[in-house]
Motif scaffolding. Structure first.
Motif, short mmCIF file in Angstrom:
data_model
loop_
_atom_site.label_atom_id
_atom_site.label_comp_id
_atom_site.label_asym_id
_atom_site.label_seq_id
_atom_site.Cartn_x
_atom_site.Cartn_y
_atom_site.Cartn_z
N GLN A 105 105.47 65.15 21.89
CA GLN A 105 105.19 63.78 21.48
C GLN A 105 105.39 63.61 19.97
O GLN A 105 105.56 64.58 19.25
N THR B 21 106.65 51.73 20.38
CA THR B 21 105.92 51.47 21.62
C THR B 21 106.77 50.71 22.64
O THR B 21 106.26 50.21 23.63
N ARG C 212 91.88 60.53 16.87
CA ARG C 212 92.36 60.04 18.17
C ARG C 212 93.66 60.73 18.57
O ARG C 212 93.85 61.08 19.74
N LYS D 289 93.11 64.46 19.56
CA LYS D 289 92.42 64.62 20.83
C LYS D 289 93.38 64.51 22.01
O LYS D 289 93.24 65.21 23.00
N GLU D 290 94.37 63.63 21.90
CA GLU D 290 95.19 63.30 23.06
C GLU D 290 96.58 63.94 23.07
O GLU D 290 97.23 63.97 24.10
N ASP E 279 98.71 54.56 7.31
CA ASP E 279 98.78 54.40 8.76
C ASP E 279 99.34 55.65 9.43
O ASP E 279 100.24 56.30 8.90
N PHE E 280 98.80 55.95 10.60
CA PHE E 280 99.20 57.14 11.34
C PHE E 280 98.87 56.86 12.80
O PHE E 280 97.70 56.76 13.16
N VAL E 281 99.87 56.65 13.61
CA VAL E 281 99.60 56.21 14.98
C VAL E 281 100.28 57.12 16.00
O VAL E 281 101.39 57.58 15.80
N GLY E 282 99.56 57.39 17.08
CA GLY E 282 100.11 58.23 18.12
C GLY E 282 99.03 58.65 19.09
O GLY E 282 97.92 58.13 19.03
N PRO E 283 99.30 59.61 19.95
CA PRO E 283 100.62 60.23 20.14
C PRO E 283 101.53 59.27 20.89
O PRO E 283 101.10 58.60 21.82
N LEU E 284 102.80 59.23 20.50
CA LEU E 284 103.76 58.34 21.13
C LEU E 284 104.77 59.14 21.95
O LEU E 284 104.95 60.33 21.74
N GLY E 285 105.43 58.45 22.86
CA GLY E 285 106.41 59.11 23.71
C GLY E 285 105.75 59.96 24.78
O GLY E 285 104.52 60.08 24.85
#
Lengths: 296, 461
Positions: A32, A227, A23, A26-27, A84-90
């Motif tokens: 970020q 977030t 995810r 892809k984005e 855990d690995f979350v993003g893209p943030l910012g």
């Protein structure tokens, strides 16, 4: 669970990892960041995205040992997993958006990356290169032994200038002095992007303000959720409170209150932690790189 | 027992519990629950049900408790609520079901919350699960956020046979139940994780680490991932600050940050790496449940704690039980007072807070008497930590990345109260994302209404 599909030791205390994260891959766009948490006990560690491969569904991060969490992360091997690995943030870098391409093409751009900050400079320079824009890049290190990413950067940069504080490689001096030297030679820049320790970005901004070069910086304050929920990453930009995680991480460097931001980085540093950093970093320790800092 | 007084509930001694994170209230045992249930008058026209945002059939479940049929009582509650062990602990019963109880007129209302909690805990301890749908109807629904609104909506839809996936931004499910409400009020492993498991046992999938609007957008969920409807239950994320001098100093935290470090990241527990500030003297600004939670957490981490609130005791928005517990534990309430400035030392750390005294003036729009400053009444409290607990506003991550989703001037998503329908086709919303910061049970009520709305929408498609 997110697998480490490639692991490369860049320096004794710096590791590059490609993480399988469909995810995010892809984005994501240059500028970020992600938040990684290695296991049940780990902190949520914010790290700027250093590269990505949409086909292989991987995201590249570069980690330096700063505190207990990053030190444990170093021990992970290829094939291991991050919990855990979350993003893209910012927000993505404004420079690397298709809609701004025409504007960007008109500009002569210089990047200044310091230490670990070299890594997140790379995807921006690469994106510009792939869109036919060659930017000049200055990357600075304390000494030759700490150098990394030189070849990768050379392959995408217009002109690459490497500096070392002790003169053991490349230009003898820091990124600011190199920029001043280039300007003295007659180079003209319309935009500067600086990523690195806060103290370095502060001095780059003082110089570019004098030189009249608009400057973007990427801020790396303490964060928890990434977030907008906790407000830990708040900083003052142009007299207004901003959250680095949702309003940034990139800001107009000439408007950032760096002194305040650097003080806030001290928040969770124990006396012991400070002593360890001072020992490891010697005279180059400015106390500006908090527990998640130095990653950019 | 003459029936006018409720069966008392056992609690940890205030002095002991002020130093640990174990649950404050032990709840009823079987005998106590049966005795309390026997006080219920089983009204023909039960006002308590009207007071419940998810319309639990309260007299029916209490009648089963009275007979000792605890499993039957659980299945009655489960028909209406996916999270009874949580609601029994955190609902403001005094202003809902118990507030309407006839018994309350001449004596004490039935302890409906404590009975609900007993039934849910009993069911968990005896391995009883809510009833699953017979089969899948093949329709995919996405739920954004695994807090009370999302879990309720997902649970209700799953019971109707929908294929539901919840997307959670954090690494753990539960939303405010995980990051916000502390262990001593709502145990995480024993209660929250178990109720989340119950929702999963209905067939609901939960994907953590997905920030909708960043990792994937709502339009992509529908166009590329095959979801036919979406429920937004993303909560009210962004903490408010006062805008007074010194607020950026080290040692000033939002309640969200302080509580997230402690509850979600487990900073209070040995072995966890996330740091938290162990203040010696802490001032919490605000008077809601979150302020009480932050104050009582700081107390347990070893601080002397003051709550500074600009209105009086009557106006405290927190549940009565929380205020009562906080006082018992030794929290100092500085009421009708308001900060004007945070005092900062030369290194950028908090050294105190300047307070002005207030008096109550005329009632404002909300009907509460608005506080007015008393000129010249300022004084300073010495402290090393300030926690701002002034409420939150909705996170714009979703509204700013979803075309056609209408928000109001407070940045809340606009949605129909009766069915959750937003301005965008197939997209529903509820909970704090719509109302701004409210309670767990109101969010659950909205999740329930939206599940009904989604079912109607997809049935008529």
């Amino acid at each position: 669970m997110y697998q480490i599909v490639r692991r490369q030791q860049l320096q004794s205390n710096i590791v590059l990892m490609d993480i399988k994260a469909p995810r995010v891959a892809k984005e994501c766009l240059p500028g970020q960041f992600i938040i990684a948490k290695m296991d049940e006990f780990g902190e949520r560690i914010p790290l700027t995205i250093c590269d990505y491969d949409r086909e292989k569904e991987t995201v590249t991060i570069v980690v330096q040992t700063i505190g207990a969490g990053t030190e444990r992360m170093m021990d992970l091997k290829e094939g291991d997993f991050l919990m855990d690995f979350v993003g893209p943030l910012g927000c993505p870098s404004e420079l690397c958006l298709e809609k701004n391409l025409e504007e960007t093409r008109k500009k002569k751009i210089v990047f200044i990356g310091g230490g670990l900050g070299t890594a997140p400079v790379y995807p921006q320079v690469k994106w510009l290169h792939e869109h036919g824009i060659d930017a000049d890049v200055i990357i600075g290190y304390r000494n030759k032994d700490l150098l990394f990413y030189e070849e990768e950067m050379r392959s995408v940069a217009g002109n690459l200038y490497v500096t070392t504080d002790d003169g053991s490689y490349g230009f003898h001096g820091n990124g600011c002095q190199q920029l001043q030297a280039l300007v003295d030679e007659g180079k003209k820049y319309d935009l500067c992007v600086s990523i690195g320790p806060m103290i370095m970005m502060k001095f780059v901004c003082l110089l570019t303000k004098e030189l009249g070069i608009p400057t973007i910086v990427s801020m790396n304050p303490i964060m928890v959720d990434g977030t907008g929920m906790c407000g830990a990453c708040r900083l003052v930009v142009d007299g207004k409170v901003k959250f680095a995680c949702v309003d940034g991480p990139e800001f107009d460097g000439h408007l950032v209150d760096f002194d305040q931001a650097m003080k806030r980085m001290q928040q969770y540093k124990s006396e012991e932690g400070r002593a360890k950093l001072a020992y490891e970093e010697g005279d180059t320790h400015h106390g500006g790189c908090g527990h998640c800092g130095g990653d950019k | 027992m003459d029936g006018f007084v409720r069966v008392p509930v056992r609690e940890q001694e205030p002095k002991v519990r002020a130093t640990n994170f174990e649950e404050v209230c032990y709840g009823y045992n079987e005998e106590e629950a049966v005795a309390e249930a026997s006080r219920c008058l089983n009204c023909k026209n039960p006002l308590c049900v009207q007071g419940c945002p998810v319309s639990i059939n309260i007299p029916a479940f209490i009648a089963q408790v009275k007979e000792g049929n605890f499993e039957a009582a659980y299945q009655i509650i489960s028909e209406s609520s996916a999270l009874p062990a949580i609601c029994g602990r955190v609902c403001p019963q005094e202003s809902q079901c118990e507030g309407k109880c006839i018994r309350g007129i001449k004596g004490e209302a039935i302890a409906i919350g404590k009975l609900e909690r007993f039934v849910a805990d009993w069911a968990r301890e005896h391995g009883i699960k809510p009833k699953k749908a017979e089969g899948s109807n093949g329709h995919k629904v996405a739920v954004i956020g695994s807090g009370p609104a999302g879990l309720t909506c997902a649970g209700d839809l799953a019971k109707l046979g929908y294929d539901v996936t919840i997307f959670e931004a954090l690494h753990q499910a539960g939303g405010v139940l995980s990051y916000g409400i502390p262990e001593f009020r709502l145990p995480k492993d024993k209660v929250v994780a178990a109720e989340v498991e119950n929702v999963k046992s209905l067939g609901v999938k939960i994907e953590t680490n997905v920030v909708i609007g960043k990792s994937v957008k709502i339009d992509e969920l529908m166009a590329e991932e095959g979801f036919e409807a979406v429920f937004i239950g993303s909560g009210a994320g962004l903490p408010r600050f006062m805008g007074i001098p010194g607020e950026q100093a080290n040692g000033v935290f939002s309640a969200n940050e302080f509580l997230t470090r402690n509850n979600l990241m487990k900073a209070f527990k040995e072995g966890y790496e996330t740091p938290i500030s162990h203040g010696k003297k802490v001032v919490v600004v605000g008077g809601g449940n979150v302020a009480m939670d932050a104050a009582r957490t700081a107390l347990r981490l070893g601080a002397e704690v003051h709550i500074v609130y600009r209105r009086g005791e009557e106006e405290l928005p927190a549940r009565k039980e929380e205020v009562h517990h906080a006082k018992e534990e030794g929290i100092i309430f500085d009421l009708l007072q308001n900060p004007t400035e945070i005092l900062v030392d030369e290194n950028g750390w908090v050294k105190g807070i300047r307070i002005i005294k207030m008096e109550l003036g005329e009632p404002d729009e909300s009907g509460r008497r608005s506080p007015v400053e008393i000129p010249g009444s300022e004084y300073d409290i010495e402290c090393d930590t300030v926690i701002m607990s002034l409420g939150t506003s909705p996170n714009p991550l979703i509204s700013s990345t979803t075309e056609g989703l209408e928000t109001n001037r407070r940045k809340c998503i606009v949605a129909d109260e009766t069915n959750g329908q937003t301005s965008k086709c197939a997209v529903f919303a509820g909970g704090d994302a719509v109302t701004g910061a409210a309670t767990v049970i109101l969010a659950m009520g909205a999740g329930k209404a939206a599940a009904k709305g989604i079912h109607e929408y997809l049935s008529n498609k």
